[in-house]
Design a protein around this motif. Structure first.
Motif, PDB file in Angstrom:
ATOM      1  N   ALA A 233       0.812  -1.221   0.000  1.00  0.00           N
ATOM      2  CA  ALA A 233       0.000   0.000   0.000  1.00  0.00           C
ATOM      3  C   ALA A 233       0.840   1.264   0.000  1.00  0.00           C
ATOM      4  N   LEU A 235       2.811   2.156   2.602  1.00  0.00           N
ATOM      5  CA  LEU A 235       2.915   2.657   3.964  1.00  0.00           C
ATOM      6  C   LEU A 235       4.166   2.175   4.681  1.00  0.00           C
ATOM      7  N   GLU A 294      -5.655  10.298   6.026  1.00  0.00           N
ATOM      8  CA  GLU A 294      -4.875   9.996   4.822  1.00  0.00           C
ATOM      9  C   GLU A 294      -4.424   8.543   4.772  1.00  0.00           C
ATOM     10  N   VAL A 295      -3.960   8.023   5.900  1.00  0.00           N
ATOM     11  CA  VAL A 295      -3.518   6.629   5.926  1.00  0.00           C
ATOM     12  C   VAL A 295      -4.693   5.691   5.678  1.00  0.00           C
ATOM     13  N   GLU A 297      -7.441   6.312   4.061  1.00  0.00           N
ATOM     14  CA  GLU A 297      -7.818   6.414   2.643  1.00  0.00           C
ATOM     15  C   GLU A 297      -6.875   5.599   1.772  1.00  0.00           C
ATOM     16  N   THR A 298      -5.595   5.580   2.127  1.00  0.00           N
ATOM     17  CA  THR A 298      -4.625   4.793   1.370  1.00  0.00           C
ATOM     18  C   THR A 298      -4.960   3.313   1.424  1.00  0.00           C
ATOM     19  N   ARG A 301      -7.970   2.602  -0.781  1.00  0.00           N
ATOM     20  CA  ARG A 301      -7.570   2.551  -2.195  1.00  0.00           C
ATOM     21  C   ARG A 301      -6.903   1.226  -2.527  1.00  0.00           C
TER      22      ARG A 301
END
Length: 314
Positions: A233, A235, A294-295, A297-298, A301
């Motif tokens: 992802a 991260l 934001e994390v 949402e990542t 996705r």
């Protein structure tokens, strides 16, 4: 969490920590308070009140495995105690170790975590107390999806979240065993079941794995799935993933081939952990009446990509 439970845990820990009941200067901080357990520290001892619906026979086997000589230096061994229950919840006792420092991610012990996993996965299951219960990784993923669905139930129509459909499609794309809807039959190694950096502590100069609630027999690739999912992802930095995977392979870990593409083995577990993370994020965001960060949402996705790709491991 009730104040009465904390006081009871503190008393149980104090009695176990000291040779005789006595006044002491030890503080009794609460280290964790979740639906699956409350953890209290007293001096150099930790006591955990497991969930009231814990399967006692399963926990007994997991405690015996953690205490077995074959797991010395891999799993933190439990401490004995006379008091084994509090308010209908089983109690376990452990030495206190220093956790990974979340304020310094650059010091994260990726190599140590990988080496411990490789040793855990390589431990012959036939020498351990048993029968080993199934590793609960797939069940935890299924429960995460159930939590999301409950948060978005018809009774709470106004709370519906646009990410839910994406997560449901990714979940449906996984094989039944990864959704805890069918037995796992393709692997039976000893697994931790919920590996992340919060499951390591440092005691007497060495890192050890903690938290046996999900310990059992299963696919060892599941224990690599969270860092694999973070890497996929975006991260987890490529260097950190390479360090983790390289250390696991160097230690002879059986979850992935020693010198071939690891992703056919990691594909499904990593996807399942991605869905689990996204589902929990949506449930939490709905509960807190906020948008995804934001994390989160990542991760959602990443679920969208999962839904568009076929599983490599069936």
């Amino acid at each position: 969490m009730s104040a009465e439970l904390v006081r009871a845990l503190g008393t149980a820990a104090r009695v176990r920590a000291h040779a005789a009941p006595q006044d002491c200067a030890c503080s009794t901080p609460v280290l964790a308070d979740r639906s699956d357990g409350t953890v209290v520290r007293h001096g150099e001892l930790v006591v955990k009140a497991h969930a009231s619906d814990t399967e006692r026979a399963r926990l007994d086997v997991q405690l015996a495995v953690a205490a077995h000589p074959a797991l010395t230096g891999i799993l933190l061994a439990p401490l004995p105690s006379l008091r084994t229950e509090c308010d209908g919840r089983p109690l376990t006792y452990w030495p206190h170790g220093t956790p990974v420092d979340p304020e310094h991610p650059e010091r994260a012990p990726w190599e140590a975590a990988a080496e411990l996993l490789a040793r855990l996965h390589s431990t012959p299951v036939d020498v351990l107390p048993g029968p080993l219960p199934p590793m609960r990784g797939p069940l935890k993923a299924a429960r995460a999806v159930s939590r999301m669905r409950a948060a978005l139930s018809p009774a709470r129509e106004a709370a519906r979240h646009p990410a839910a459909a994406v997560i449901e499609r990714a979940w449906a794309a996984l094989p039944a065993w990864a959704r805890a809807e069918a037995p796992l039959t393709h692997a039976a190694a000893l697994c931790h079941g919920d590996l992340h950096l919060g499951q390591l502590v440092r005691l007497e100069g060495r890192w050890l794995l903690i938290d046996i609630d999900d310990l059992g027999a299963g696919d060892p690739a599941w224990d690599l799935a969270r860092p694999a999912a973070w890497y996929a992802a975006g991260l987890l930095l490529p260097d950190e993933w390479a360090r983790f995977l390289g250390a696991y392979r160097a230690a002879g870990g059986p979850a992935v081939p020693a010198d071939e593409d690891p992703w056919p083995a990691l594909d499904v577990p990593a996807k399942a952990l991605t869905v689990q993370t996204a589902a929990l994020a949506v449930a939490k965001a709905v509960r807190e009446n906020r948008a995804l960060d934001e994390v989160e949402e990542t991760v959602v996705r990443a679920c969208d990509r999962i839904a568009a790709l076929p599983a490599e491991l069936t």
